[in-house]
Motif scaffolding. Structure first.
Motif, PDB file in Angstrom:
ATOM      1  N   GLY A  81      54.895  33.660  22.340  1.00  0.00           N
ATOM      2  CA  GLY A  81      54.362  33.523  20.987  1.00  0.00           C
ATOM      3  C   GLY A  81      52.895  33.171  20.947  1.00  0.00           C
ATOM      4  O   GLY A  81      52.268  33.242  19.893  1.00  0.00           O
ATOM      5  N   ALA A  82      52.345  32.770  22.083  1.00  0.00           N
ATOM      6  CA  ALA A  82      50.910  32.457  22.167  1.00  0.00           C
ATOM      7  C   ALA A  82      50.449  32.782  23.574  1.00  0.00           C
ATOM      8  O   ALA A  82      51.174  32.548  24.543  1.00  0.00           O
ATOM      9  N   GLN A  83      49.251  33.338  23.667  1.00  0.00           N
ATOM     10  CA  GLN A  83      48.721  33.737  24.963  1.00  0.00           C
ATOM     11  C   GLN A  83      47.283  33.284  25.090  1.00  0.00           C
ATOM     12  O   GLN A  83      46.470  33.526  24.201  1.00  0.00           O
ATOM     13  N   PHE A  84      46.974  32.603  26.201  1.00  0.00           N
ATOM     14  CA  PHE A  84      45.600  32.261  26.531  1.00  0.00           C
ATOM     15  C   PHE A  84      45.096  33.381  27.442  1.00  0.00           C
ATOM     16  O   PHE A  84      45.546  33.513  28.582  1.00  0.00           O
ATOM     17  N   TRP A  85      44.158  34.187  26.935  1.00  0.00           N
ATOM     18  CA  TRP A  85      43.638  35.324  27.693  1.00  0.00           C
ATOM     19  C   TRP A  85      42.494  34.849  28.571  1.00  0.00           C
ATOM     20  O   TRP A  85      41.416  34.501  28.071  1.00  0.00           O
ATOM     21  N   SER A  86      42.719  34.812  29.873  1.00  0.00           N
ATOM     22  CA  SER A  86      41.696  34.349  30.808  1.00  0.00           C
ATOM     23  C   SER A  86      40.494  35.293  30.782  1.00  0.00           C
ATOM     24  O   SER A  86      40.648  36.518  30.839  1.00  0.00           O
ATOM     25  N   LEU A  87      39.303  34.709  30.727  1.00  0.00           N
ATOM     26  CA  LEU A  87      38.059  35.485  30.743  1.00  0.00           C
ATOM     27  C   LEU A  87      37.272  35.218  32.016  1.00  0.00           C
ATOM     28  O   LEU A  87      36.068  35.476  32.082  1.00  0.00           O
ATOM     29  N   LEU A  88      37.961  34.704  33.040  1.00  0.00           N
ATOM     30  CA  LEU A  88      37.320  34.476  34.323  1.00  0.00           C
ATOM     31  C   LEU A  88      37.142  35.805  35.059  1.00  0.00           C
ATOM     32  O   LEU A  88      37.889  36.756  34.835  1.00  0.00           O
ATOM     33  N   THR A  89      36.152  35.848  35.929  1.00  0.00           N
ATOM     34  CA  THR A  89      35.913  37.035  36.749  1.00  0.00           C
ATOM     35  C   THR A  89      35.879  36.607  38.215  1.00  0.00           C
ATOM     36  O   THR A  89      35.496  35.467  38.518  1.00  0.00           O
ATOM     37  N   PRO A  90      36.259  37.484  39.133  1.00  0.00           N
ATOM     38  CA  PRO A  90      36.301  37.108  40.556  1.00  0.00           C
ATOM     39  C   PRO A  90      34.935  37.112  41.220  1.00  0.00           C
ATOM     40  O   PRO A  90      34.657  37.872  42.135  1.00  0.00           O
ATOM     41  N   HIS A  91      34.037  36.261  40.716  1.00  0.00           N
ATOM     42  CA  HIS A  91      32.705  36.169  41.308  1.00  0.00           C
ATOM     43  C   HIS A  91      32.764  35.484  42.659  1.00  0.00           C
ATOM     44  O   HIS A  91      33.505  34.518  42.837  1.00  0.00           O
ATOM     45  N   GLY A  92      31.981  35.958  43.583  1.00  0.00           N
ATOM     46  CA  GLY A  92      31.840  35.278  44.857  1.00  0.00           C
ATOM     47  C   GLY A  92      30.731  34.244  44.785  1.00  0.00           C
ATOM     48  O   GLY A  92      29.937  34.214  43.840  1.00  0.00           O
ATOM     49  N   ALA A  93      30.695  33.382  45.792  1.00  0.00           N
ATOM     50  CA  ALA A  93      29.627  32.387  45.856  1.00  0.00           C
ATOM     51  C   ALA A  93      28.278  33.087  45.926  1.00  0.00           C
ATOM     52  O   ALA A  93      28.122  34.101  46.599  1.00  0.00           O
ATOM     53  N   GLY A  94      27.327  32.561  45.202  1.00  0.00           N
ATOM     54  CA  GLY A  94      25.987  33.127  45.229  1.00  0.00           C
ATOM     55  C   GLY A  94      25.745  34.221  44.207  1.00  0.00           C
ATOM     56  O   GLY A  94      24.656  34.811  44.177  1.00  0.00           O
ATOM     57  N   THR A  95      26.740  34.519  43.355  1.00  0.00           N
ATOM     58  CA  THR A  95      26.518  35.500  42.294  1.00  0.00           C
ATOM     59  C   THR A  95      25.430  34.991  41.358  1.00  0.00           C
ATOM     60  O   THR A  95      25.477  33.833  40.930  1.00  0.00           O
ATOM     61  N   PRO A  96      24.439  35.815  41.024  1.00  0.00           N
ATOM     62  CA  PRO A  96      23.372  35.361  40.126  1.00  0.00           C
ATOM     63  C   PRO A  96      23.930  34.863  38.801  1.00  0.00           C
ATOM     64  O   PRO A  96      24.878  35.442  38.253  1.00  0.00           O
ATOM     65  N   THR A  97      23.331  33.794  38.297  1.00  0.00           N
ATOM     66  CA  THR A  97      23.815  33.194  37.054  1.00  0.00           C
ATOM     67  C   THR A  97      23.807  34.200  35.911  1.00  0.00           C
ATOM     68  O   THR A  97      24.742  34.248  35.095  1.00  0.00           O
ATOM     69  N   GLY A  98      22.754  35.005  35.853  1.00  0.00           N
ATOM     70  CA  GLY A  98      22.676  35.999  34.790  1.00  0.00           C
ATOM     71  C   GLY A  98      23.847  36.964  34.810  1.00  0.00           C
ATOM     72  O   GLY A  98      24.345  37.380  33.753  1.00  0.00           O
ATOM     73  N   VAL A 100      26.891  36.262  35.937  1.00  0.00           N
ATOM     74  CA  VAL A 100      28.066  35.525  35.469  1.00  0.00           C
ATOM     75  C   VAL A 100      28.088  35.496  33.943  1.00  0.00           C
ATOM     76  O   VAL A 100      29.121  35.756  33.310  1.00  0.00           O
ATOM     77  N   VAL A 101      26.949  35.206  33.331  1.00  0.00           N
ATOM     78  CA  VAL A 101      26.870  35.153  31.870  1.00  0.00           C
ATOM     79  C   VAL A 101      27.151  36.521  31.271  1.00  0.00           C
ATOM     80  O   VAL A 101      27.932  36.662  30.316  1.00  0.00           O
ATOM     81  N   SER A 102      26.543  37.559  31.835  1.00  0.00           N
ATOM     82  CA  SER A 102      26.741  38.915  31.333  1.00  0.00           C
ATOM     83  C   SER A 102      28.194  39.336  31.436  1.00  0.00           C
ATOM     84  O   SER A 102      28.769  39.892  30.485  1.00  0.00           O
ATOM     85  N   ASP A 103      28.819  39.083  32.581  1.00  0.00           N
ATOM     86  CA  ASP A 103      30.219  39.454  32.759  1.00  0.00           C
ATOM     87  C   ASP A 103      31.131  38.683  31.805  1.00  0.00           C
ATOM     88  O   ASP A 103      32.120  39.227  31.291  1.00  0.00           O
ATOM     89  N   GLN A 107      33.648  40.214  29.020  1.00  0.00           N
ATOM     90  CA  GLN A 107      35.059  39.852  28.945  1.00  0.00           C
ATOM     91  C   GLN A 107      35.451  39.472  27.513  1.00  0.00           C
ATOM     92  O   GLN A 107      36.516  39.862  27.026  1.00  0.00           O
ATOM     93  N   ILE A 108      34.605  38.699  26.854  1.00  0.00           N
ATOM     94  CA  ILE A 108      34.866  38.326  25.457  1.00  0.00           C
ATOM     95  C   ILE A 108      34.948  39.573  24.590  1.00  0.00           C
ATOM     96  O   ILE A 108      35.838  39.713  23.734  1.00  0.00           O
ATOM     97  N   ASP A 109      34.044  40.522  24.804  1.00  0.00           N
ATOM     98  CA  ASP A 109      34.029  41.765  24.032  1.00  0.00           C
ATOM     99  C   ASP A 109      35.323  42.549  24.234  1.00  0.00           C
ATOM    100  O   ASP A 109      35.912  43.054  23.270  1.00  0.00           O
ATOM    101  N   VAL A 110      35.778  42.636  25.485  1.00  0.00           N
ATOM    102  CA  VAL A 110      37.025  43.357  25.776  1.00  0.00           C
ATOM    103  C   VAL A 110      38.214  42.651  25.130  1.00  0.00           C
ATOM    104  O   VAL A 110      39.111  43.305  24.557  1.00  0.00           O
ATOM    105  N   ALA A 111      38.236  41.330  25.191  1.00  0.00           N
ATOM    106  CA  ALA A 111      39.338  40.571  24.591  1.00  0.00           C
ATOM    107  C   ALA A 111      39.398  40.770  23.085  1.00  0.00           C
ATOM    108  O   ALA A 111      40.476  40.988  22.512  1.00  0.00           O
TER     109      ALA A 111
END
Length: 356
Positions: A81-98, A100-103, A107-111
């Motif tokens: 009856g309720a779903q929390f849609w995870s918006l995490l992405t499988p980033h590796g260590a050292g992924t540029p901050t920009g 992460v924000v863009s991805d 994800q929010i747009d797709v959701a």
């Protein structure tokens, strides 16, 4: 609904009067379905958004035809009856901050597009009242989050933006401000999340940081996708020490259906749910299956997709769980955490101005 203690008992019955195992299982499954019709599952973790971003051709309105383990017919068959849609992405260590924000924004747009595409089945939820309203209208309440704490860079601005877009859960794991210890800025993030009514999800946090965040937060925290480390020392599972901290903070640990973390059977998952309930208390256990992947992911037998939820509830009924505790497990605990976060937010707005 009556608890098991209220079930009628016969005295002096013969062997021929004892229900066959299949009849007993059918009875428990009927009781599970009845319970879920009133107290549906609030599932704390589904990664379908990431899957759809990679493979957008999936149509989740068709039963079993989407190529993923989640579709609307199976969600309904499982009593979700309720779903929390995870918006995490499988980033590796050292992924540029920009990146992460863009991805995260993608994800929010797709959701949001997913929710708009199926308006007769899904609706965006921002509050506990939205969650109840969606259930009453026959919709699945859809919460956005968690988003990765790494996307909250060195400023609270992104956190405000995510909140404005409808995000209500934040996962600090991997953020530079929530490594082994919570930094001064990390304390600011926790305070601001409390003020905004954003729930903090400790999934993947090191035990020290998890305990510090749980202590610093004025609102309950959750671990949306985990299992008991005492039963399986998988690095993603929570220790009893963390479970006790969650109990103290009125938080919530939501048990996953990942066979590598729980074991490969429905019975093994029920063991983890039992253990979390025993340590964190009946108000500290929930369900966060982590469905939403394409076929091939390791799942426990009997819990390969969301339609298996009634079978888990039936197993817990057979183990003697009171229906009141099952109602907390499926729905009540998640709704309480959201309500408590909203109460904390209202109180914080009265006490202090927004953080800088």
């Amino acid at each position: 609904m009556a608890d098991l203690q209220d079930e009628p008992h016969s005295v002096g019955i013969g062997a021929e009067d004892v229900p066959a195992p299949s009849d007993t299982a059918a009875c428990a499954l009927e009781r599970a379905a009845a319970l879920l019709s009133v107290h549906p599952v609030a599932d704390g973790c589904n990664t379908l958004v990431w899957t759809l971003r990679q493979s957008p051709y999936h149509d989740i309105d068709k039963p079993g035809d989407s190529g993923v383990d989640t579709d609307l017919p199976r969600l309904r068959a499982g009593g979700v009856g309720a779903q929390f849609w995870s918006l995490l992405t499988p980033h590796g260590a050292g992924t540029p901050t920009g990146q992460v924000v863009s991805d995260t924004l993608e994800q929010i747009d797709v959701a949001l597009a997913l929710i708009r595409r199926y308006p007769d089945s899904l609706c965006l939820a921002l509050t506990a009242d939205d969650m109840a309203d969606a259930r009453n209208r026959g919709r699945i309440a859809s919460f956005l989050g968690p988003v990765p704490g790494e996307a909250v860079t060195d400023s609270l601005g992104p956190l405000h933006a995510f909140h404005a877009l409808g995000v209500r859960i934040l996962a600090p794991a991997g953020a530079p401000w929530a490594q082994q210890d919570l930094t001064a800025f990390g304390h600011e993030v926790v305070q601001e999340a409390n003020r905004l009514g954003i729930v903090l999800d400790l999934t993947g946090c090191p035990p020290t940081a998890a305990r510090q965040i749980a202590t610093a937060s004025k609102a309950p925290v959750v671990v949306s996708n985990t299992a008991a480390a005492a039963l399986n020392p998988h690095p993603g599972n929570v220790t009893d020490e963390v479970l006790l901290a969650l109990r103290e903070a009125n938080g919530l640990a939501m048990v996953t259906f990942d066979a590598t973390r729980t074991g490969d059977s429905l019975h093994a998952v029920a063991d983890h749910v039992d253990h979390v309930r025993a340590v964190a208390g009946p108000q500290g256990v929930g369900l966060g299956a982590a469905f939403g992947t394409e076929r091939g992911t390791s799942r426990p037998t009997g819990l390969t997709d969301p339609s298996g939820y009634p079978h888990l509830i039936a197993e817990l009924l057979d183990r003697g769980w009171p229906e009141a505790d099952l109602a907390l497990l499926t729905w009540g605990n998640a709704q309480r955490v959201l309500r408590d976060a909203e109460f904390t937010s209202r109180a914080a707005h009265h006490r202090r101005s927004p953080s800088s």
